[in-house]
Design a protein around this motif. Sequence first.
Motif, short mmCIF file in Angstrom:
data_model
loop_
_atom_site.label_atom_id
_atom_site.label_comp_id
_atom_site.label_asym_id
_atom_site.label_seq_id
_atom_site.Cartn_x
_atom_site.Cartn_y
_atom_site.Cartn_z
N UNK A 89 0.84 -1.21 0.00
CA UNK A 89 0.00 0.00 0.00
C UNK A 89 0.86 1.25 0.00
N UNK A 90 1.93 1.22 0.83
CA UNK A 90 2.85 2.36 0.86
C UNK A 90 3.39 2.67 -0.52
N UNK A 91 3.83 1.62 -1.22
CA UNK A 91 4.34 1.80 -2.58
C UNK A 91 3.26 2.31 -3.52
N UNK A 92 2.05 1.74 -3.40
CA UNK A 92 0.96 2.09 -4.30
C UNK A 92 0.59 3.56 -4.15
N UNK A 93 0.56 4.03 -2.90
CA UNK A 93 0.22 5.43 -2.66
C UNK A 93 1.24 6.34 -3.34
N UNK A 94 2.50 5.89 -3.36
CA UNK A 94 3.53 6.69 -4.03
C UNK A 94 3.58 6.42 -5.53
N UNK A 95 2.66 5.60 -6.01
CA UNK A 95 2.62 5.32 -7.45
C UNK A 95 3.69 4.37 -7.91
N UNK A 96 4.14 3.50 -7.02
CA UNK A 96 5.17 2.55 -7.40
C UNK A 96 4.58 1.14 -7.46
N UNK A 97 4.47 0.58 -8.65
CA UNK A 97 3.87 -0.74 -8.80
C UNK A 97 4.85 -1.77 -9.34
#
Lengths: 315, 323
Positions: B68-76
């Motif tokens: 989720x942390x990555x997703x919020x920063x747009x990192x997939x």
Amino acid sequence: MSEVEGATEGSMIGWRARLAESDLLYSFLHSPTAIISAVVTLVALSAAVFAPLIAPHNPFDLASIDLMDSLLPPAWLEGGSDAFLLGTDDQGRDVLSTILYGARISLLVGFLSVIFATVIGVVIGLIAGYAGGVTDAILMRIADVQLSFPAILIALLVDGVLRGLLSRDNYDQIAVYVLVLAIGLSFWVQYARTVRSLVMIERTKEYVQAGQVIGLSTGTILFRHIMPNVLGPVLVIATIQLALAIITEATLSFLGVGVPPTSPSLGTLIRVGNDYLFSGEWWITIFPGAALVILVLAINLLGDWLRDALNPKLR
Amino acid sequence: MVFFVLKRLAQSVLVMLVVALIAFALFRYVGDPVNNMVGQDTTLEQREQLRDELGLNDAVFVQFGRFIGNAVQGNFGQSYRLREPVTDLLAQRFPATFELSVVSAILALAIGIPMGVYTALNRRSILSRSFMTLSLVGISLPTFLIGILLILIFGVILRWLPTFGRGDVVSIGGWTTGFLTKSGLESLIMPAITLAIFQMTLVVRLIRAEMLEVLRADYVKFARARGLTSRTINFSIALKNTLVPVMTIIGLQIGSIIAFAIITESVFQWPGMGLLFIQAIQNVDIPVMAAYLLLIAFIFVVINLVVDVLYFVVDPRLRVQGR
């Protein structure tokens, strides 16, 4: 008008249902659209069911296919052969026969996924409507969330997940069931919501209270007594959804994530034929497409009529 | 009002978390992420090292939190198939999908709403009957078939319009647009119509049903009894009350346009996000699927939230109940 069964419990409802039936018959006989669409649907159904008997060729019998016959135009055009009424595809298969066999798969997937969705939806709707409270809140919240996403997206997602989970070697054999699962899971919500709202009305009626008082189990009350009284609208939804399910199957197959070309549905046929559109062999795509549209239109018209006939307020 | 919005907001966050959980489960459990990243000749130790680096040995909820942390920063992460960061791929393709969707939404509403109102007001006229029949045909025509028919007629037979791609695009600060070139606009015509037709038939039917419902309401009967002109009744009273549910319809429309853009883009090889998603499904490219899923869910949640709040603002009855 006989009233043998269910004379005591809910006799009013039984009587009204029977009256509705006769109304239904009257309305059916007085609606040319309904008759025509019913006839078309029946013809399409029997053509699909009896495809092996009536198809002029067996398109999947490798021995009878001749590559020399490939890409022939329809019989009435120059260069067409009388043996292949609607022409042949790139592998020399008779287009008419592949359509008949394709409609079989399309209808199979359509019916199975609608049945699947109906069963899930009706059961969830019955439980949510009868239990109420937290159970109802949770189930309907899930339904709301799913309903805010288009069905085709859910179907694509389920299809994608199953594709990843299942090994690719035998995927082709089970593709039909994957599709049924994907389409069924994306269509159950409407049934659940309709059934739930009907059950909430039925729950307060006397026959249900009587059942509770004499100690019938919840299952018996739900499935033997309430369910028959809420199935009318379910039938209407199912008819309309059958058309939608067939379209969804065709769309998924067209997108290349549905039924494989080895046992093509109408959607797969359109996908395969699409590659030949630019070189002028339009018949490989257009005839399966037309078959799909006629089939879906007939079912839609039938569903439309049924909805209006069962719901006179809308007329 | 504030309470209502907060409640809706909390629900939206919950929905996003559930979708994130699905996306995470996809990423983590469908296929082995390590297998998908390394080549055949990687040793077991290297695999184990990569597994450690990626944090795949941590507790599941720690991994979910990190996801989720990555997703919020747009990192997939990286696409398995294209070996590029997923975020870049989506960003490149977003303008194509956005332009296509906006043009078809405008087309569908600008034609669909007047047609719906007309058919509701003149129920028995021949024109509205033919509109309704046409709309039924429109619903029975799958989107991809409309596209194929258009390609056959205007692309193959008449040779008027290009049949695939976006034509020439102009890049303005990272946003590629097809609005500024002739070939870009020509390429847009057929996909936009294809996408709009199905939506339009839905709009016509929904507006008609809604309008008929309103025309039966007591306040319309009362207005008629007062002797107001039918013009006032139809447009000031009935249409105004029809427009409240229409907002929901428009909200849903945007959602379903995004979904059906997948099909249209596939037919016309339109280089948008939908085409990317379909290719991802065909190749089981999980990171792209997960990211697309989250992005779409986010757009849907935002639209629903906006519609709910608008509803509240427009319809005074809800405001009274909300207290």
